[in-house]
Design a protein around this motif. Sequence first.
Motif, PDB file in Angstrom:
ATOM      1  N   ALA A 242      10.100  -5.935  -0.973  1.00  0.00           N
ATOM      2  CA  ALA A 242       9.547  -7.083  -1.676  1.00  0.00           C
ATOM      3  C   ALA A 242      10.196  -7.269  -3.036  1.00  0.00           C
ATOM      4  O   ALA A 242       9.760  -8.112  -3.799  1.00  0.00           O
ATOM      5  CB  ALA A 242       8.041  -6.916  -1.823  1.00  0.00           C
ATOM      6  N   GLY A 243      11.238  -6.492  -3.319  1.00  0.00           N
ATOM      7  CA  GLY A 243      11.944  -6.657  -4.582  1.00  0.00           C
ATOM      8  C   GLY A 243      11.050  -6.371  -5.768  1.00  0.00           C
ATOM      9  O   GLY A 243      10.378  -5.353  -5.834  1.00  0.00           O
ATOM     10  N   SER A 244      10.997  -7.315  -6.707  1.00  0.00           N
ATOM     11  CA  SER A 244      10.215  -7.110  -7.933  1.00  0.00           C
ATOM     12  C   SER A 244       8.821  -7.725  -7.844  1.00  0.00           C
ATOM     13  O   SER A 244       8.125  -7.805  -8.849  1.00  0.00           O
ATOM     14  CB  SER A 244      10.968  -7.712  -9.117  1.00  0.00           C
ATOM     15  N   ILE A 245       8.411  -8.146  -6.671  1.00  0.00           N
ATOM     16  CA  ILE A 245       7.082  -8.744  -6.510  1.00  0.00           C
ATOM     17  C   ILE A 245       6.020  -7.649  -6.666  1.00  0.00           C
ATOM     18  O   ILE A 245       6.084  -6.619  -5.995  1.00  0.00           O
ATOM     19  CB  ILE A 245       6.950  -9.428  -5.139  1.00  0.00           C
ATOM     20  N   PRO A 246       5.051  -7.863  -7.547  1.00  0.00           N
ATOM     21  CA  PRO A 246       3.978  -6.866  -7.693  1.00  0.00           C
ATOM     22  C   PRO A 246       3.168  -6.733  -6.402  1.00  0.00           C
ATOM     23  O   PRO A 246       2.829  -7.727  -5.759  1.00  0.00           O
ATOM     24  CB  PRO A 246       3.106  -7.433  -8.811  1.00  0.00           C
ATOM     25  N   ILE A 247       2.879  -5.486  -6.034  1.00  0.00           N
ATOM     26  CA  ILE A 247       2.092  -5.194  -4.839  1.00  0.00           C
ATOM     27  C   ILE A 247       0.896  -4.356  -5.258  1.00  0.00           C
ATOM     28  O   ILE A 247       1.038  -3.295  -5.855  1.00  0.00           O
ATOM     29  CB  ILE A 247       2.926  -4.428  -3.794  1.00  0.00           C
ATOM     30  N   LEU A 248      -0.304  -4.848  -4.913  1.00  0.00           N
ATOM     31  CA  LEU A 248      -1.536  -4.144  -5.230  1.00  0.00           C
ATOM     32  C   LEU A 248      -2.120  -3.573  -3.938  1.00  0.00           C
ATOM     33  O   LEU A 248      -2.492  -4.330  -3.045  1.00  0.00           O
ATOM     34  CB  LEU A 248      -2.541  -5.109  -5.865  1.00  0.00           C
ATOM     35  N   PRO A 249      -2.187  -2.239  -3.793  1.00  0.00           N
ATOM     36  CA  PRO A 249      -2.849  -1.668  -2.614  1.00  0.00           C
ATOM     37  C   PRO A 249      -4.360  -1.834  -2.741  1.00  0.00           C
ATOM     38  O   PRO A 249      -4.915  -1.674  -3.827  1.00  0.00           O
ATOM     39  CB  PRO A 249      -2.442  -0.195  -2.641  1.00  0.00           C
ATOM     40  N   VAL A 250      -5.006  -2.172  -1.629  1.00  0.00           N
ATOM     41  CA  VAL A 250      -6.466  -2.355  -1.614  1.00  0.00           C
ATOM     42  C   VAL A 250      -7.042  -1.623  -0.406  1.00  0.00           C
ATOM     43  O   VAL A 250      -6.392  -1.475   0.621  1.00  0.00           O
ATOM     44  CB  VAL A 250      -6.865  -3.850  -1.588  1.00  0.00           C
ATOM     45  N   LYS A 251      -8.263  -1.178  -0.541  1.00  0.00           N
ATOM     46  CA  LYS A 251      -8.922  -0.420   0.521  1.00  0.00           C
ATOM     47  C   LYS A 251      -9.341  -1.351   1.655  1.00  0.00           C
ATOM     48  O   LYS A 251      -9.830  -2.451   1.432  1.00  0.00           O
ATOM     49  CB  LYS A 251     -10.153   0.300  -0.042  1.00  0.00           C
ATOM     50  N   THR A 252      -9.126  -0.893   2.877  1.00  0.00           N
ATOM     51  CA  THR A 252      -9.615  -1.596   4.061  1.00  0.00           C
ATOM     52  C   THR A 252     -10.639  -0.712   4.757  1.00  0.00           C
ATOM     53  O   THR A 252     -10.868   0.421   4.341  1.00  0.00           O
ATOM     54  CB  THR A 252      -8.472  -1.926   5.038  1.00  0.00           C
ATOM     55  N   GLN A 253     -11.245  -1.235   5.817  1.00  0.00           N
ATOM     56  CA  GLN A 253     -12.214  -0.463   6.597  1.00  0.00           C
ATOM     57  C   GLN A 253     -11.622  -0.198   7.971  1.00  0.00           C
ATOM     58  O   GLN A 253     -11.786  -1.001   8.882  1.00  0.00           O
ATOM     59  CB  GLN A 253     -13.518  -1.253   6.759  1.00  0.00           C
ATOM     60  N   HIS A 254     -10.886   0.883   8.099  1.00  0.00           N
ATOM     61  CA  HIS A 254     -10.353   1.278   9.403  1.00  0.00           C
ATOM     62  C   HIS A 254     -10.434   2.798   9.530  1.00  0.00           C
ATOM     63  O   HIS A 254     -11.164   3.312  10.336  1.00  0.00           O
ATOM     64  CB  HIS A 254      -8.921   0.778   9.572  1.00  0.00           C
ATOM     65  N   THR A 255      -9.656   3.468   8.699  1.00  0.00           N
ATOM     66  CA  THR A 255      -9.743   4.917   8.598  1.00  0.00           C
ATOM     67  C   THR A 255      -9.969   5.258   7.124  1.00  0.00           C
ATOM     68  O   THR A 255      -9.900   4.379   6.261  1.00  0.00           O
ATOM     69  CB  THR A 255      -8.455   5.612   9.085  1.00  0.00           C
ATOM     70  N   GLU A 256     -10.199   6.511   6.850  1.00  0.00           N
ATOM     71  CA  GLU A 256     -10.486   6.920   5.478  1.00  0.00           C
ATOM     72  C   GLU A 256      -9.394   6.500   4.498  1.00  0.00           C
ATOM     73  O   GLU A 256      -9.670   6.108   3.371  1.00  0.00           O
ATOM     74  CB  GLU A 256     -10.672   8.440   5.433  1.00  0.00           C
ATOM     75  N   ASP A 257      -8.137   6.589   4.919  1.00  0.00           N
ATOM     76  CA  ASP A 257      -7.019   6.316   4.017  1.00  0.00           C
ATOM     77  C   ASP A 257      -6.337   4.971   4.267  1.00  0.00           C
ATOM     78  O   ASP A 257      -5.236   4.745   3.791  1.00  0.00           O
ATOM     79  CB  ASP A 257      -5.984   7.437   4.127  1.00  0.00           C
ATOM     80  N   SER A 258      -6.955   4.082   5.012  1.00  0.00           N
ATOM     81  CA  SER A 258      -6.288   2.817   5.350  1.00  0.00           C
ATOM     82  C   SER A 258      -6.248   1.874   4.146  1.00  0.00           C
ATOM     83  O   SER A 258      -7.167   1.833   3.332  1.00  0.00           O
ATOM     84  CB  SER A 258      -6.977   2.149   6.534  1.00  0.00           C
ATOM     85  N   LEU A 259      -5.132   1.149   4.073  1.00  0.00           N
ATOM     86  CA  LEU A 259      -4.905   0.234   2.959  1.00  0.00           C
ATOM     87  C   LEU A 259      -4.411  -1.112   3.457  1.00  0.00           C
ATOM     88  O   LEU A 259      -3.750  -1.210   4.490  1.00  0.00           O
ATOM     89  CB  LEU A 259      -3.844   0.789   2.000  1.00  0.00           C
ATOM     90  N   GLY A 260      -4.685  -2.135   2.677  1.00  0.00           N
ATOM     91  CA  GLY A 260      -4.055  -3.431   2.794  1.00  0.00           C
ATOM     92  C   GLY A 260      -3.277  -3.658   1.514  1.00  0.00           C
ATOM     93  O   GLY A 260      -3.277  -2.802   0.614  1.00  0.00           O
ATOM     94  N   PHE A 261      -2.626  -4.805   1.394  1.00  0.00           N
ATOM     95  CA  PHE A 261      -1.787  -5.059   0.225  1.00  0.00           C
ATOM     96  C   PHE A 261      -1.918  -6.509  -0.214  1.00  0.00           C
ATOM     97  O   PHE A 261      -1.955  -7.415   0.618  1.00  0.00           O
ATOM     98  CB  PHE A 261      -0.325  -4.747   0.535  1.00  0.00           C
ATOM     99  N   ILE A 262      -1.965  -6.714  -1.518  1.00  0.00           N
ATOM    100  CA  ILE A 262      -1.924  -8.052  -2.100  1.00  0.00           C
ATOM    101  C   ILE A 262      -0.596  -8.174  -2.822  1.00  0.00           C
ATOM    102  O   ILE A 262      -0.284  -7.364  -3.700  1.00  0.00           O
ATOM    103  CB  ILE A 262      -3.105  -8.300  -3.060  1.00  0.00           C
ATOM    104  N   LEU A 263       0.194  -9.172  -2.427  1.00  0.00           N
ATOM    105  CA  LEU A 263       1.516  -9.411  -2.998  1.00  0.00           C
ATOM    106  C   LEU A 263       1.463 -10.682  -3.831  1.00  0.00           C
ATOM    107  O   LEU A 263       1.016 -11.726  -3.339  1.00  0.00           O
ATOM    108  CB  LEU A 263       2.550  -9.557  -1.886  1.00  0.00           C
ATOM    109  N   LYS A 264       1.920 -10.589  -5.071  1.00  0.00           N
ATOM    110  CA  LYS A 264       1.818 -11.721  -5.990  1.00  0.00           C
ATOM    111  C   LYS A 264       3.205 -12.238  -6.345  1.00  0.00           C
ATOM    112  O   LYS A 264       3.926 -11.640  -7.137  1.00  0.00           O
ATOM    113  CB  LYS A 264       1.060 -11.314  -7.249  1.00  0.00           C
ATOM    114  N   GLY A 265       3.559 -13.375  -5.742  1.00  0.00           N
ATOM    115  CA  GLY A 265       4.787 -14.082  -6.055  1.00  0.00           C
ATOM    116  C   GLY A 265       4.417 -15.474  -6.532  1.00  0.00           C
ATOM    117  O   GLY A 265       3.428 -15.652  -7.248  1.00  0.00           O
TER     118      GLY A 265
END
Length: 130
Positions: free
Chosen positions: A1-24
């Motif tokens: 994603a180059g220099s695009i900021p990526i924010l990891p966010v918690k999801t509900q799947h497994t204990e360590d599962s994550l989603g991502f918010i990308l801000k361009g």
Amino acid sequence: AGSIPILPVKTQHTEDSLGFILKGDRTVAYMGDGIRPPDETMSLLKGIDILIIEASLDELDETDWFCQDIASAIQIWQEVGCPECILTHMSFHRWKDGRLIAGFTEEDRNAVLSQHPGLQMAVDGLRIPF
């Protein structure tokens, strides 16, 4: 994603599962496997432009899965309130009476899409400019 900021966010799947918010130029959230995200994540999704969300099954008659059906994914999209949603991780099957059943025809897909402007289904090679 180059220099695009990526924010990891918690999801509900497994204990360590994550989603991502990308801000361009537009803000895109990718929520892979899982069910409705935790409230904290739902708050962070407010104001995004595109929600990419898992919809593994076209119909699910059990509640102990940590994957969701199309109706649940659409409900989350409507709650987030963003203009566009892309359903991903789709298997085009129903889970009914403890069995996986082939389903969700092209006609079914077109009916869902026609009822929900701004909704699309992910396909191989899909590109999202942001």
